[in-house]
Design a protein around this motif. Sequence first.
Motif, PDB file in Angstrom:
ATOM      1  N   PRO A  72       0.811  -1.223   0.000  1.00 25.64           N
ATOM      2  CA  PRO A  72       0.000   0.000   0.000  1.00 25.64           C
ATOM      3  C   PRO A  72       0.845   1.275   0.000  1.00 25.64           C
ATOM      4  CG  PRO A  72      -0.925  -1.607   1.520  1.00 25.64           C
ATOM      5  CD  PRO A  72       0.376  -2.167   1.050  1.00 25.64           C
ATOM      6  N   SER A  73       1.903   1.313   0.787  1.00 21.52           N
ATOM      7  CA  SER A  73       2.680   2.554   0.892  1.00 21.52           C
ATOM      8  C   SER A  73       4.151   2.380   0.447  1.00 21.52           C
ATOM      9  CB  SER A  73       2.652   3.063   2.343  1.00 21.52           C
ATOM     10  OG  SER A  73       3.209   2.084   3.214  1.00 21.52           O
ATOM     11  N   TYR A  74       4.451   1.243  -0.123  1.00 26.27           N
ATOM     12  CA  TYR A  74       5.851   0.974  -0.493  1.00 26.27           C
ATOM     13  C   TYR A  74       5.820  -0.001  -1.661  1.00 26.27           C
ATOM     14  CZ  TYR A  74      10.869   0.824   0.784  1.00 26.27           C
ATOM     15  OH  TYR A  74      12.226   0.961   0.814  1.00 26.27           O
ATOM     16  N   ASP A  75       6.965  -0.237  -2.285  1.00 27.70           N
ATOM     17  CA  ASP A  75       7.005  -1.188  -3.396  1.00 27.70           C
ATOM     18  C   ASP A  75       8.336  -1.927  -3.378  1.00 27.70           C
ATOM     19  OD1 ASP A  75       8.935   0.055  -5.627  1.00 27.70           O
ATOM     20  OD2 ASP A  75       7.763   1.690  -4.706  1.00 27.70           O
ATOM     21  N   GLY A  76       8.351  -3.086  -4.087  1.00 26.68           N
ATOM     22  CA  GLY A  76       9.522  -3.960  -4.071  1.00 26.68           C
ATOM     23  C   GLY A  76      10.756  -3.332  -4.671  1.00 26.68           C
ATOM     24  N   LEU A  77      10.624  -2.565  -5.760  1.00 29.50           N
ATOM     25  CA  LEU A  77      11.809  -1.945  -6.378  1.00 29.50           C
ATOM     26  C   LEU A  77      12.427  -0.905  -5.465  1.00 29.50           C
ATOM     27  CD1 LEU A  77      11.042  -1.532 -10.192  1.00 29.50           C
ATOM     28  CD2 LEU A  77      12.760  -2.969  -9.081  1.00 29.50           C
ATOM     29  N   SER A  78      11.601  -0.114  -4.775  1.00 32.01           N
ATOM     30  CA  SER A  78      12.151   0.863  -3.825  1.00 32.01           C
ATOM     31  C   SER A  78      12.886   0.147  -2.702  1.00 32.01           C
ATOM     32  CB  SER A  78      11.021   1.733  -3.250  1.00 32.01           C
ATOM     33  OG  SER A  78      10.409   2.482  -4.267  1.00 32.01           O
ATOM     34  N   ALA A  79      12.279  -0.970  -2.211  1.00 32.64           N
ATOM     35  CA  ALA A  79      12.949  -1.748  -1.168  1.00 32.64           C
ATOM     36  C   ALA A  79      14.270  -2.323  -1.689  1.00 32.64           C
ATOM     37  CB  ALA A  79      12.034  -2.873  -0.685  1.00 32.64           C
ATOM     38  N   PHE A  80      14.282  -2.761  -2.967  1.00 32.17           N
ATOM     39  CA  PHE A  80      15.531  -3.281  -3.539  1.00 32.17           C
ATOM     40  C   PHE A  80      16.609  -2.192  -3.583  1.00 32.17           C
ATOM     41  CE2 PHE A  80      18.093  -3.415  -7.444  1.00 32.17           C
ATOM     42  CZ  PHE A  80      18.914  -4.481  -7.120  1.00 32.17           C
ATOM     43  N   HIS A  81      16.218  -0.998  -4.049  1.00 32.74           N
ATOM     44  CA  HIS A  81      17.224   0.078  -4.127  1.00 32.74           C
ATOM     45  C   HIS A  81      17.759   0.440  -2.742  1.00 32.74           C
ATOM     46  CE1 HIS A  81      16.744   0.539  -8.375  1.00 32.74           C
ATOM     47  NE2 HIS A  81      15.453   0.879  -8.286  1.00 32.74           N
ATOM     48  N   ALA A  82      16.893   0.421  -1.727  1.00 36.66           N
ATOM     49  CA  ALA A  82      17.369   0.687  -0.366  1.00 36.66           C
ATOM     50  C   ALA A  82      18.320  -0.416   0.098  1.00 36.66           C
ATOM     51  CB  ALA A  82      16.172   0.794   0.587  1.00 36.66           C
ATOM     52  N   THR A  83      17.956  -1.655  -0.236  1.00 30.25           N
ATOM     53  CA  THR A  83      18.829  -2.774   0.140  1.00 30.25           C
ATOM     54  C   THR A  83      20.164  -2.690  -0.595  1.00 30.25           C
ATOM     55  OG1 THR A  83      16.909  -4.179   0.511  1.00 30.25           O
ATOM     56  CG2 THR A  83      19.019  -5.281   0.183  1.00 30.25           C
ATOM     57  N   HIS A  84      20.103  -2.354  -1.892  1.00 33.95           N
ATOM     58  CA  HIS A  84      21.337  -2.254  -2.690  1.00 33.95           C
ATOM     59  C   HIS A  84      22.249  -1.148  -2.158  1.00 33.95           C
ATOM     60  CE1 HIS A  84      23.779  -2.845  -6.284  1.00 33.95           C
ATOM     61  NE2 HIS A  84      23.841  -1.518  -6.393  1.00 33.95           N
ATOM     62  N   ALA A  85      21.641  -0.040  -1.695  1.00 36.92           N
ATOM     63  CA  ALA A  85      22.446   1.032  -1.109  1.00 36.92           C
ATOM     64  C   ALA A  85      23.090   0.575   0.192  1.00 36.92           C
ATOM     65  CB  ALA A  85      21.580   2.270  -0.883  1.00 36.92           C
ATOM     66  N   PHE A  86      22.365  -0.278   0.947  1.00 32.80           N
ATOM     67  CA  PHE A  86      22.912  -0.797   2.207  1.00 32.80           C
ATOM     68  C   PHE A  86      24.034  -1.796   1.948  1.00 32.80           C
ATOM     69  CE2 PHE A  86      22.488  -4.211   5.482  1.00 32.80           C
ATOM     70  CZ  PHE A  86      23.082  -3.515   6.523  1.00 32.80           C
ATOM     71  N   ASP A  87      23.805  -2.726   1.006  1.00 37.15           N
ATOM     72  CA  ASP A  87      24.820  -3.729   0.651  1.00 37.15           C
ATOM     73  C   ASP A  87      24.540  -4.191  -0.786  1.00 37.15           C
ATOM     74  OD1 ASP A  87      26.532  -5.817   0.302  1.00 37.15           O
ATOM     75  OD2 ASP A  87      25.967  -6.898   2.118  1.00 37.15           O
ATOM     76  N   PRO A  88      25.383  -3.841  -1.716  1.00 35.59           N
ATOM     77  CA  PRO A  88      25.116  -4.169  -3.123  1.00 35.59           C
ATOM     78  C   PRO A  88      25.031  -5.668  -3.397  1.00 35.59           C
ATOM     79  CG  PRO A  88      26.857  -2.513  -2.939  1.00 35.59           C
ATOM     80  CD  PRO A  88      26.606  -3.034  -1.568  1.00 35.59           C
ATOM     81  N   HIS A  89      25.609  -6.507  -2.517  1.00 36.63           N
ATOM     82  CA  HIS A  89      25.655  -7.945  -2.784  1.00 36.63           C
ATOM     83  C   HIS A  89      24.634  -8.751  -1.977  1.00 36.63           C
ATOM     84  CE1 HIS A  89      29.160  -7.137  -5.115  1.00 36.63           C
ATOM     85  NE2 HIS A  89      29.869  -6.715  -4.076  1.00 36.63           N
ATOM     86  N   LEU A  90      23.763  -8.081  -1.237  1.00 32.69           N
ATOM     87  CA  LEU A  90      22.781  -8.800  -0.430  1.00 32.69           C
ATOM     88  C   LEU A  90      21.701  -9.381  -1.360  1.00 32.69           C
ATOM     89  CD1 LEU A  90      21.892  -9.514   2.453  1.00 32.69           C
ATOM     90  CD2 LEU A  90      20.583  -7.381   2.469  1.00 32.69           C
ATOM     91  N   PRO A  91      21.493 -10.718  -1.367  1.00 33.02           N
ATOM     92  CA  PRO A  91      20.484 -11.316  -2.263  1.00 33.02           C
ATOM     93  C   PRO A  91      19.082 -10.741  -1.987  1.00 33.02           C
ATOM     94  CG  PRO A  91      21.906 -13.002  -1.312  1.00 33.02           C
ATOM     95  CD  PRO A  91      22.207 -11.735  -0.574  1.00 33.02           C
ATOM     96  N   PHE A  92      18.366 -10.471  -3.075  1.00 34.89           N
ATOM     97  CA  PHE A  92      17.030  -9.855  -2.971  1.00 34.89           C
ATOM     98  C   PHE A  92      16.107 -10.597  -3.929  1.00 34.89           C
ATOM     99  CE2 PHE A  92      13.626  -6.881  -3.610  1.00 34.89           C
ATOM    100  CZ  PHE A  92      13.541  -6.139  -2.434  1.00 34.89           C
ATOM    101  N   ILE A  93      15.065 -11.258  -3.384  1.00 36.24           N
ATOM    102  CA  ILE A  93      14.116 -12.028  -4.187  1.00 36.24           C
ATOM    103  C   ILE A  93      12.726 -11.426  -4.021  1.00 36.24           C
ATOM    104  CG2 ILE A  93      13.045 -14.285  -4.542  1.00 36.24           C
ATOM    105  CD1 ILE A  93      15.579 -15.582  -3.461  1.00 36.24           C
ATOM    106  N   ILE A  94      12.091 -11.139  -5.155  1.00 35.24           N
ATOM    107  CA  ILE A  94      10.724 -10.623  -5.128  1.00 35.24           C
ATOM    108  C   ILE A  94       9.759 -11.806  -5.110  1.00 35.24           C
ATOM    109  CG2 ILE A  94       8.968  -9.410  -6.481  1.00 35.24           C
ATOM    110  CD1 ILE A  94      11.078  -7.465  -7.374  1.00 35.24           C
TER     111      ILE A  94
END
Length: 411
Positions: A72-94
């Motif tokens: 409702p207030s967030y989306d998977g791609l935004s969460a991915f970009h935040a995760t990538h900024a935190f650690d570029p190599h952290l696995p991210f599965i939608i």
Amino acid sequence: MTAPDRSLPTPGQPLRILHLEDNELDHELVILHLEGDLPWPVEVERAEDEPGFLEALRGHRPHLVLSDYALPSYDGLSAFHATHAFDPHLPFIIVTGAMGEEVAVDTLRQGVTDYILKQRLERLAPSVKRAIAEADARERRERAEQEVRELNLSLQARLEEVERLRRIAEAQRQRLEVQARQLEEALNLQKTFLAETSHELRTPLTALLGYLRRAEREAGGSQTLQDAQRVAENMTRLVNDLLQLSRGELVQGIEMHFINVGNLVRQVGRDYGVKAQAPDVEIIGDPGRLTQVFVNLVSNAIRVCGSPGLVQIDADVRGGHVEICVVDHGPGIPDHIKPRIFDKFYRGKEAGSAGLGLTIAQQVTHAHGGSIDVLDTPGGGATFRVNLPLPDEDEDDVDDLQTVGTGDLRA
């Protein structure tokens, strides 16, 4: 922000998963499909919105992130970009309910590890295992690359150190070359001085010998004149030896005869006022050269001791040779000097000579097939021991022994 631990969990350790999902039922289904299908126990932290997700990302330190695509207030791609900024190599599965093919391809192009439809959750566990394995392999590879870089830096530092040492060695070699040239020049000057001095001394000595021989003829064989003539002959021979040494040659002109070495030793003792005990023993040798040997040894001993009373000559027959020892009770010779005592031009601190007497003594002794060495005198002092071979019993042709060993006696 502290980076998560991306290494593969060891057996018994939990796999930490952060799940961004606003639907409780979907969250339970995801956990149900993970538990028992993974080689690790799972520890799942759920977040429903952006603030909770970012807080859990920092605090939970997940090995992997699962995320719904649309919230409702967030989306998977935004969460991915935040995760990538935190650690570029952290696995991210939608993990989403519906996703168009173009959208799925776009997420993968942007760096998302994988996407799983909620209708196909049986693919979730294999996808998680593959993502963790790839992350762990990447971590190991990066660690190996880092070790290689550190090793290269270490090798580079060592190469630089080797190069530095090489430059120091080269500078030292150049200094040694300069010192060697200076030493060679000094030796050449010394040889020139010896040659010129010896040449200048030969003329007055030759004249002195002539006067002594004439005086001996006129006086009718005076013992004093005979002794003076013998000393002058020895001096002439020494000057000739100095000249030969200055030319790089050893003592030459050895003429062998049967001689009574006992008479020779006792005569040297009388000339220098030292006690001499020697039996009458015949050997084959050059009387003038052997006299020179014992004169050099005795005169050196007297000079070091300061008195002929502290010097004596002892001779004895031992096996197939005669041993003549010049014994002094002076300060002695230190052990570190003994190996160099017979070197050309070597002078001890008490020498007071040109450093040639012992060299000549050694050369003459060797030319007679004998040996010379130096020992410590019991109670203090030095003993020079000369060994000369006795003639073979079947030796009866003296003429065959009159040789001049110039071919074997050069330096």
